[in-house]
Design a protein around this motif. Structure first.
Motif, PDB file in Angstrom:
ATOM      1  N   HIS A 206       2.409   1.695  -3.338  1.00 41.59           N
ATOM      2  CA  HIS A 206       1.456   1.871  -4.365  1.00 41.59           C
ATOM      3  C   HIS A 206       1.135   3.815  -4.085  1.00 41.59           C
ATOM      4  N   ARG A 207       0.993   4.090  -3.195  1.00 43.43           N
ATOM      5  CA  ARG A 207       0.799   5.360  -2.903  1.00 43.43           C
ATOM      6  C   ARG A 207       2.065   6.133  -3.337  1.00 43.43           C
TER       7      ARG A 207
ATOM      8  N   GLN B  61       0.768  -1.292   0.057  1.00 46.35           N
ATOM      9  CA  GLN B  61       0.044  -0.018  -0.118  1.00 46.35           C
ATOM     10  C   GLN B  61       0.948   1.253  -0.064  1.00 46.35           C
TER      11      GLN B  61
ATOM     12  N   THR C  71       1.829   9.290  -6.050  1.00 49.51           N
ATOM     13  CA  THR C  71       2.164  10.265  -5.914  1.00 49.51           C
ATOM     14  C   THR C  71       3.212  10.972  -7.013  1.00 49.51           C
TER      15      THR C  71
END
Length: 162
Positions: A138-139, A135, A143
């Motif tokens: 992924h973030r 996660q 970004t």
């Protein structure tokens, strides 16, 4: 059964012959049966696991390059420090050099990497595993992609740390 490396070859991903995967599930007439479906599923799991490793490693390399810069240290020293040791990998060296150079011709786009990271998060949840690390990856990829780097190589994840 069902583990990532099972059915892919003795050495895990890339450890067996390429034709091992395709041939194990076929009978002598060339028909694929349940064993073939299992091997195909195991191979897909192995690829997902390898993709998770590559994406995580790329993000970690980006963080280390950004940290060195933020501390006023030549980021090449990070790559030199791990070179030849147990923590070294050719992949970290290549992606790290790309990050240091700031040139990101796409071998695999950041947008594609972000999409795959999201799919791996889903796969981890489906497997009942904690997706926290993926996660975060992924973030970070989302970004950097949103900052205008979506079509560049996934090494542009380094921009997420600025």
């Amino acid at each position: 059964g069902g583990g990532w490396g099972e059915g892919v070859g003795r050495g895990g991903v890339g450890g067996g012959r390429e034709d091992d995967i395709g041939n194990r599930g076929e009978d002598r007439a060339g028909r694929r049966g349940d064993a073939g479906a299992k091997v195909a599923g195991d191979a897909a799991g192995a690829v997902t696991g390898a993709d998770a490793w590559v994406l995580s490693g790329t993000a970690a390399t980006g963080q280390d390059i950004a940290l060195a810069r933020g501390l006023g240290v030549d980021p090449q020293l990070f790559l030199d420090t791990i070179a030849g040791g147990g923590n070294d990998s050719p992949y970290a060296q290549v992606k790290g050099q790309t990050m240091i150079a700031g040139e990101f011709p796409p071998a695999f786009s950041l947008a594609g990497a972000a999409k795959d990271a999201g799919l791996i998060v889903d796969a981890l949840r489906e497997a009942g595993d904690d997706p926290s690390l993926m996660q975060a990856v992924h973030r970070l990829m989302l970004t950097a992609a949103a900052a205008g780097h979506a079509d560049e190589d996934m090494a542009a994840v380094v921009y997420a740390f600025r």
